[in-house]
Design a protein around this motif. Structure first.
Motif, PDB file in Angstrom:
ATOM      1  N   ILE A   8       0.842  -1.199   0.000  1.00  0.00           N
ATOM      2  CA  ILE A   8       0.000   0.000   0.000  1.00  0.00           C
ATOM      3  C   ILE A   8       0.875   1.244   0.000  1.00  0.00           C
ATOM      4  CG2 ILE A   8      -1.769   1.284   1.251  1.00  0.00           C
ATOM      5  CD1 ILE A   8      -2.590  -1.487   2.461  1.00  0.00           C
ATOM      6  N   ILE A   9       0.597   2.116  -0.950  1.00  0.00           N
ATOM      7  CA  ILE A   9       1.324   3.370  -1.078  1.00  0.00           C
ATOM      8  C   ILE A   9       0.305   4.492  -0.959  1.00  0.00           C
ATOM      9  CG2 ILE A   9       2.820   4.725  -2.572  1.00  0.00           C
ATOM     10  CD1 ILE A   9       3.602   1.989  -3.883  1.00  0.00           C
ATOM     11  N   ILE A  60      -8.988  -1.378   9.447  1.00  0.00           N
ATOM     12  CA  ILE A  60      -9.470  -2.669   8.932  1.00  0.00           C
ATOM     13  C   ILE A  60      -9.183  -2.775   7.439  1.00  0.00           C
ATOM     14  CG2 ILE A  60     -11.559  -4.004   8.425  1.00  0.00           C
ATOM     15  CD1 ILE A  60     -12.645  -2.957  11.166  1.00  0.00           C
ATOM     16  N   TRP A  61      -9.488  -1.707   6.691  1.00  0.00           N
ATOM     17  CA  TRP A  61      -9.207  -1.702   5.254  1.00  0.00           C
ATOM     18  C   TRP A  61      -7.724  -1.946   5.008  1.00  0.00           C
ATOM     19  CZ3 TRP A  61      -5.872   0.986   2.192  1.00  0.00           C
ATOM     20  CH2 TRP A  61      -6.031   0.810   0.810  1.00  0.00           C
ATOM     21  N   TYR A  62      -6.866  -1.256   5.752  1.00  0.00           N
ATOM     22  CA  TYR A  62      -5.415  -1.389   5.588  1.00  0.00           C
ATOM     23  C   TYR A  62      -4.964  -2.827   5.857  1.00  0.00           C
ATOM     24  CZ  TYR A  62      -0.425  -0.745   6.242  1.00  0.00           C
ATOM     25  OH  TYR A  62       0.945  -0.863   6.142  1.00  0.00           O
ATOM     26  N   ASN A  63      -5.403  -3.393   6.958  1.00  0.00           N
ATOM     27  CA  ASN A  63      -4.976  -4.745   7.325  1.00  0.00           C
ATOM     28  C   ASN A  63      -5.441  -5.788   6.307  1.00  0.00           C
ATOM     29  OD1 ASN A  63      -3.632  -3.852   9.620  1.00  0.00           O
ATOM     30  ND2 ASN A  63      -5.440  -4.093  10.909  1.00  0.00           N
ATOM     31  N   ARG A  64      -6.681  -5.671   5.858  1.00  0.00           N
ATOM     32  CA  ARG A  64      -7.190  -6.626   4.862  1.00  0.00           C
ATOM     33  C   ARG A  64      -6.469  -6.483   3.530  1.00  0.00           C
ATOM     34  NH1 ARG A  64     -13.712  -6.289   5.968  1.00  0.00           N
ATOM     35  NH2 ARG A  64     -13.662  -7.393   7.963  1.00  0.00           N
ATOM     36  N   THR A  65      -6.219  -5.252   3.148  1.00  0.00           N
ATOM     37  CA  THR A  65      -5.565  -4.996   1.860  1.00  0.00           C
ATOM     38  C   THR A  65      -4.106  -5.427   1.900  1.00  0.00           C
ATOM     39  OG1 THR A  65      -7.094  -3.176   1.452  1.00  0.00           O
ATOM     40  CG2 THR A  65      -5.054  -3.198   0.162  1.00  0.00           C
ATOM     41  N   LYS A  66      -3.427  -5.131   2.988  1.00  0.00           N
ATOM     42  CA  LYS A  66      -2.014  -5.481   3.112  1.00  0.00           C
ATOM     43  C   LYS A  66      -1.801  -6.994   3.017  1.00  0.00           C
ATOM     44  CE  LYS A  66       1.960  -4.831   6.112  1.00  0.00           C
ATOM     45  NZ  LYS A  66       2.436  -4.367   7.398  1.00  0.00           N
ATOM     46  N   ILE A 115     -10.291   6.149  -2.532  1.00  0.00           N
ATOM     47  CA  ILE A 115     -10.107   6.003  -3.969  1.00  0.00           C
ATOM     48  C   ILE A 115      -8.669   5.578  -4.210  1.00  0.00           C
ATOM     49  CG2 ILE A 115     -10.185   7.192  -6.195  1.00  0.00           C
ATOM     50  CD1 ILE A 115     -12.208   9.148  -4.716  1.00  0.00           C
ATOM     51  N   ALA A 116      -8.497   4.485  -4.933  1.00  0.00           N
ATOM     52  CA  ALA A 116      -7.160   3.930  -5.128  1.00  0.00           C
ATOM     53  C   ALA A 116      -6.999   3.366  -6.532  1.00  0.00           C
ATOM     54  CB  ALA A 116      -6.901   2.822  -4.106  1.00  0.00           C
ATOM     55  N   VAL A 155      -1.185  -1.024  -4.240  1.00  0.00           N
ATOM     56  CA  VAL A 155      -2.385  -0.200  -4.141  1.00  0.00           C
ATOM     57  C   VAL A 155      -1.926   1.223  -3.874  1.00  0.00           C
ATOM     58  CG1 VAL A 155      -4.517   0.236  -2.876  1.00  0.00           C
ATOM     59  CG2 VAL A 155      -3.778  -2.116  -3.290  1.00  0.00           C
ATOM     60  N   PHE A 156      -2.238   2.121  -4.781  1.00  0.00           N
ATOM     61  CA  PHE A 156      -1.872   3.519  -4.656  1.00  0.00           C
ATOM     62  C   PHE A 156      -3.092   4.295  -4.165  1.00  0.00           C
ATOM     63  CE2 PHE A 156       0.814   1.662  -7.877  1.00  0.00           C
ATOM     64  CZ  PHE A 156       2.073   2.182  -7.623  1.00  0.00           C
ATOM     65  N   ILE A 157      -3.054   4.758  -2.932  1.00  0.00           N
ATOM     66  CA  ILE A 157      -4.164   5.548  -2.397  1.00  0.00           C
ATOM     67  C   ILE A 157      -4.110   6.922  -3.045  1.00  0.00           C
ATOM     68  CG2 ILE A 157      -5.214   6.583  -0.355  1.00  0.00           C
ATOM     69  CD1 ILE A 157      -3.947   4.297   1.280  1.00  0.00           C
TER      70      ILE A 157
END
Length: 99
Positions: free
Chosen positions: A3-4, A25-31, A67-68, A77-79
């Motif tokens: 994630i960037i 939660i979003w960060y942990n799931r995405t990572k 939005i990414a 994933v570019f935030i």
């Protein structure tokens, strides 16, 4: 997924503290994810939408939008932005050159 950048999340939740738990939660799931395509992503985030080249995630009961750009090939994933629902509805985010 790489994630960037997490800094954008922190900056947003400093202004909107109630968004912090959902963004974490979003960060942990995405990572921890390894998505190969949008269908894989939708298995984790059922309400995510593909809009142009960007993916829009509903955050905190649809109060916010993340939005990414998701690069499935390079697992990044570019935030691009995190907005309140009202900010999102202005559609100014569609002026992003990555859109």
């Amino acid at each position: 997924m790489h994630i960037i950048t997490q800094r954008r999340l922190k900056e947003f939740w400093e202004k909107h503290p109630q968004a912090q738990p959902s963004l974490q939660i979003w960060y942990n799931r995405t990572k921890s994810a390894q998505w190969n395509n949008f269908n894989d992503l939708r298995q984790v985030f059922k309400s995510a939408d593909q809009v142009g080249k960007l993916t829009v995630f509903n955050i905190s009961g649809n109060n916010y939008r993340l939005i990414a750009l998701v690069d499935y090939q390079y697992q990044k994933v570019f935030i691009r932005d995190i907005l309140t629902h009202a900010e999102y509805d202005t559609n100014n985010w569609k002026q992003d050159s990555w859109f």
